[in-house]
Design a protein around this motif. Structure first.
Motif, PDB file in Angstrom:
ATOM      1  N   TRP A   1      36.462  35.574  51.587  1.00 54.69           N
ATOM      2  CA  TRP A   1      36.178  36.472  50.082  1.00 54.69           C
ATOM      3  C   TRP A   1      35.743  36.600  48.733  1.00 54.69           C
ATOM      4  O   TRP A   1      36.704  35.537  48.552  1.00 54.69           O
ATOM      5  CB  TRP A   1      38.131  37.116  50.274  1.00 54.69           C
ATOM      6  N   ASP A   2      34.829  36.987  48.984  1.00 56.63           N
ATOM      7  CA  ASP A   2      34.942  36.528  47.055  1.00 56.63           C
ATOM      8  C   ASP A   2      36.001  37.290  45.950  1.00 56.63           C
ATOM      9  O   ASP A   2      36.059  38.807  46.527  1.00 56.63           O
ATOM     10  CB  ASP A   2      33.233  37.399  46.782  1.00 56.63           C
ATOM     11  N   LEU A   3      36.493  37.056  44.918  1.00 55.75           N
ATOM     12  CA  LEU A   3      37.663  37.401  44.144  1.00 55.75           C
ATOM     13  C   LEU A   3      36.509  37.627  42.357  1.00 55.75           C
ATOM     14  O   LEU A   3      35.882  36.835  42.636  1.00 55.75           O
ATOM     15  CB  LEU A   3      38.864  36.631  44.386  1.00 55.75           C
ATOM     16  N   PRO A   4      37.505  38.809  42.345  1.00 57.59           N
ATOM     17  CA  PRO A   4      37.102  38.210  40.704  1.00 57.59           C
ATOM     18  C   PRO A   4      37.502  36.942  39.681  1.00 57.59           C
ATOM     19  O   PRO A   4      38.387  36.898  40.597  1.00 57.59           O
ATOM     20  CB  PRO A   4      37.501  39.753  40.047  1.00 57.59           C
ATOM     21  N   SER A   5      37.299  36.748  39.212  1.00 57.28           N
ATOM     22  CA  SER A   5      37.647  35.076  38.670  1.00 57.28           C
ATOM     23  C   SER A   5      38.669  35.838  37.993  1.00 57.28           C
ATOM     24  O   SER A   5      39.367  34.335  37.745  1.00 57.28           O
ATOM     25  CB  SER A   5      36.239  34.657  37.658  1.00 57.28           C
ATOM     26  N   ALA A   6      39.800  36.625  37.962  1.00 54.17           N
ATOM     27  CA  ALA A   6      40.398  36.617  37.254  1.00 54.17           C
ATOM     28  C   ALA A   6      41.858  37.119  38.362  1.00 54.17           C
ATOM     29  O   ALA A   6      43.278  36.644  38.085  1.00 54.17           O
ATOM     30  CB  ALA A   6      40.623  38.734  36.070  1.00 54.17           C
ATOM     31  N   ILE A   7      41.682  36.900  39.223  1.00 55.30           N
ATOM     32  CA  ILE A   7      42.029  36.705  40.301  1.00 55.30           C
ATOM     33  C   ILE A   7      43.457  35.853  40.653  1.00 55.30           C
ATOM     34  O   ILE A   7      42.365  35.004  41.166  1.00 55.30           O
ATOM     35  CB  ILE A   7      42.282  37.819  42.090  1.00 55.30           C
ATOM     36  N   THR A   8      43.893  35.413  40.570  1.00 56.16           N
ATOM     37  CA  THR A   8      44.793  34.207  41.127  1.00 56.16           C
ATOM     38  C   THR A   8      45.369  34.107  42.338  1.00 56.16           C
ATOM     39  O   THR A   8      45.343  34.504  43.080  1.00 56.16           O
ATOM     40  CB  THR A   8      46.017  33.590  39.953  1.00 56.16           C
TER      41      THR A   8
ATOM     42  N   LEU B   1      41.032  42.827  49.983  1.00 57.98           N
ATOM     43  CA  LEU B   1      42.232  42.043  49.350  1.00 57.98           C
ATOM     44  C   LEU B   1      42.191  42.931  48.476  1.00 57.98           C
ATOM     45  O   LEU B   1      43.191  42.356  47.670  1.00 57.98           O
ATOM     46  CB  LEU B   1      41.877  40.514  49.330  1.00 57.98           C
ATOM     47  N   GLY B   2      41.782  43.965  47.935  1.00 55.38           N
ATOM     48  CA  GLY B   2      42.706  44.751  46.894  1.00 55.38           C
ATOM     49  C   GLY B   2      41.215  45.207  45.952  1.00 55.38           C
ATOM     50  O   GLY B   2      39.809  44.279  46.409  1.00 55.38           O
ATOM     51  N   GLU B   3      41.116  44.947  44.596  1.00 52.38           N
ATOM     52  CA  GLU B   3      40.155  45.828  43.981  1.00 52.38           C
ATOM     53  C   GLU B   3      39.404  44.791  44.082  1.00 52.38           C
ATOM     54  O   GLU B   3      39.357  44.011  43.480  1.00 52.38           O
ATOM     55  CB  GLU B   3      40.345  47.018  42.665  1.00 52.38           C
ATOM     56  N   GLY B   4      37.578  45.109  43.444  1.00 46.76           N
ATOM     57  CA  GLY B   4      36.751  43.959  43.457  1.00 46.76           C
ATOM     58  C   GLY B   4      36.568  42.846  44.531  1.00 46.76           C
ATOM     59  O   GLY B   4      36.069  42.273  44.335  1.00 46.76           O
ATOM     60  N   THR B   5      37.590  42.733  45.039  1.00 54.20           N
ATOM     61  CA  THR B   5      37.728  41.798  46.404  1.00 54.20           C
ATOM     62  C   THR B   5      36.379  42.413  47.726  1.00 54.20           C
ATOM     63  O   THR B   5      36.104  43.155  47.658  1.00 54.20           O
ATOM     64  CB  THR B   5      38.908  41.346  46.869  1.00 54.20           C
ATOM     65  N   ARG B   6      35.966  40.991  48.206  1.00 54.22           N
ATOM     66  CA  ARG B   6      34.912  41.589  49.117  1.00 54.22           C
ATOM     67  C   ARG B   6      34.823  40.508  50.289  1.00 54.22           C
ATOM     68  O   ARG B   6      34.790  39.195  49.743  1.00 54.22           O
ATOM     69  CB  ARG B   6      33.340  41.642  48.656  1.00 54.22           C
ATOM     70  N   LEU B   7      35.027  40.930  51.295  1.00 54.47           N
ATOM     71  CA  LEU B   7      34.758  40.177  52.805  1.00 54.47           C
ATOM     72  C   LEU B   7      33.353  39.587  53.032  1.00 54.47           C
ATOM     73  O   LEU B   7      32.427  40.979  52.731  1.00 54.47           O
ATOM     74  CB  LEU B   7      35.217  40.789  54.273  1.00 54.47           C
ATOM     75  N   VAL B   8      32.980  38.239  52.650  1.00 56.95           N
ATOM     76  CA  VAL B   8      31.608  38.510  52.543  1.00 56.95           C
ATOM     77  C   VAL B   8      30.571  38.039  53.409  1.00 56.95           C
ATOM     78  O   VAL B   8      29.602  37.668  53.987  1.00 56.95           O
ATOM     79  CB  VAL B   8      30.962  37.221  51.038  1.00 56.95           C
ATOM     80  N   GLY B   9      31.099  36.951  54.792  1.00 55.44           N
ATOM     81  CA  GLY B   9      31.117  36.254  55.541  1.00 55.44           C
ATOM     82  C   GLY B   9      32.226  35.392  56.291  1.00 55.44           C
ATOM     83  O   GLY B   9      33.060  35.247  55.339  1.00 55.44           O
ATOM     84  N   SER B  10      31.369  34.381  56.739  1.00 60.77           N
ATOM     85  CA  SER B  10      32.616  33.312  57.240  1.00 60.77           C
ATOM     86  C   SER B  10      31.583  31.984  57.584  1.00 60.77           C
ATOM     87  O   SER B  10      30.030  31.657  57.699  1.00 60.77           O
ATOM     88  CB  SER B  10      33.159  33.950  59.108  1.00 60.77           C
ATOM     89  N   PHE B  11      32.314  30.963  58.254  1.00 58.03           N
ATOM     90  CA  PHE B  11      31.944  29.431  58.408  1.00 58.03           C
ATOM     91  C   PHE B  11      32.471  29.282  59.847  1.00 58.03           C
ATOM     92  O   PHE B  11      33.585  29.783  60.177  1.00 58.03           O
ATOM     93  CB  PHE B  11      32.858  28.394  57.711  1.00 58.03           C
TER      94      PHE B  11
END
Length: 329
Positions: free
Chosen positions: A278-285, A258-268
């Motif tokens: 997705w994991d997102l950097p803490s700065a992304i709101t 979903l953009g720089e620094g984000t990553r699809l890490v899996g699913s429930f």
């Protein structure tokens, strides 16, 4: 919220198993497993009419919210969202004396339901249920909440195996628009009359709540904030195998982020639906992720429409996604 004077032990409904005699319509009520069956056979209930009831109570309904408006949001509110409410629309309208019915993720003291002093009804979604069909259990709780005395919480019980489901009680055309709250203050419209137990429950719940926001540009996607990183959890309605194939195609092509620094890490996997994370950097709101999420939805739609066999790289990507899948329910 119920006032202090009405939250007495005498007014709280007790857990019951139903009437002790066969009704005029021939219905055999639910009783204790070792009690004589109300049908008069002389056998214990569990060896007589209780067999069918036990089977119905334990049979797991994999998609309990299927057919309801907003199925994906029902799943999110059940499993992922700390504090949210939704106005519900009943078939045939509201009963006299009930100005509104509201679904809530959690209620104080973990009550399954509560009828407030003004007659309005709150139903808790995240409670434990007695059977394998959450929809039937919630419908039973809702029906009882509509008729109890105002100012009274509704406690749990074993729902009749042949009782209605939410799909029987709620209008299928009704909107399902969750309102996500920063805390649980919606519990107490009149804080001055809250009991100490409810006030303490509110403080504990607020302390444990993870900040969560529902995106507005796509359906059933929820941003949440944790101490080390933020996340996007997106409940999707697509068949699991088809969705995993589509995600694998995007992942192998480097287009699943979903953009720089984000990553699809899996699913429930929850209640028959798949929830990519997705994991997102803490700065992304939450506001920051709205546009990338909408763009990803377009890429996903294209990938879902593709039926070509997966390539070797796509199969490897799919295997990685499958290995990182967690079943919640």
């Amino acid at each position: 919220m119920a006032k202090k004077r009405t939250q007495t032990k005498a007014k709280r409904p007790q857990i019951t198993d139903g009437a002790r005699a066969v009704g005029a319509d021939g219905h055999v009520p639910v009783v204790g497993a070792r009690e004589p069956c109300p049908c008069g056979s002389g056998r214990r209930y569990k060896a007589c009419h209780g067999r069918a009831a036990a089977q119905a109570a334990t049979e797991l309904v994999h998609r309990p919210f299927e057919g309801l408006p907003g199925e994906c949001d029902w799943v999110a509110l059940r499993e992922l969202v700390p504090a949210a409410t939704v106005a519900l629309t009943l078939k045939g309208g509201l009963p006299e004396g009930v100005p509104s019915v509201t679904l809530a993720t959690v209620l104080p003291m973990a009550w399954p339901a509560l009828r407030r002093d003004d007659g309005s009804v709150l139903i808790g979604l995240q409670n434990d249920t007695a059977s394998g069909d959450i929809s039937r259990d919630l419908a039973d709780t809702l029906q009882r909440a509509l008729t109890v005395e105002p100012g009274t919480p509704v406690e749990g019980r074993r729902a009749p195996a042949d009782g209605p489901r939410l799909q029987d009680l709620l209008t299928p055309e009704g909107a399902f628009d969750p309102v996500v709250h920063p805390g649980f203050e919606f519990w107490i419209p009149d804080a001055d009359n809250a009991t100490p137990e409810v006030t303490a429950s509110l403080e504990r719940a607020n302390a444990a709540a993870i900040p969560t926001v529902r995106l507005t540009g796509v359906d059933a996607a929820y941003w949440c904030e944790t101490p080390e990183k933020n996340h996007l959890r997106w409940v999707m309605p697509h068949p699991e195998e088809q969705l995993l194939d589509a995600l694998a195609r995007l992942h192998a092509a480097g287009r699943s982020s979903l953009g720089e620094g984000t990553r699809l890490v899996g699913s429930f996997r929850a209640h028959g639906l798949t929830v990519p994370v997705w994991d997102l950097p803490s700065a992304i709101t939450a506001e920051d992720i709205e546009k990338p999420a909408a763009e990803f939805a377009e890429r996903l739609a294209d990938a879902l429409a593709t039926d070509a066999p997966l390539t070797a790289d796509e199969r490897r990507a799919r295997g990685g996604l499958t290995n990182r899948q967690v079943t919640l329910s």
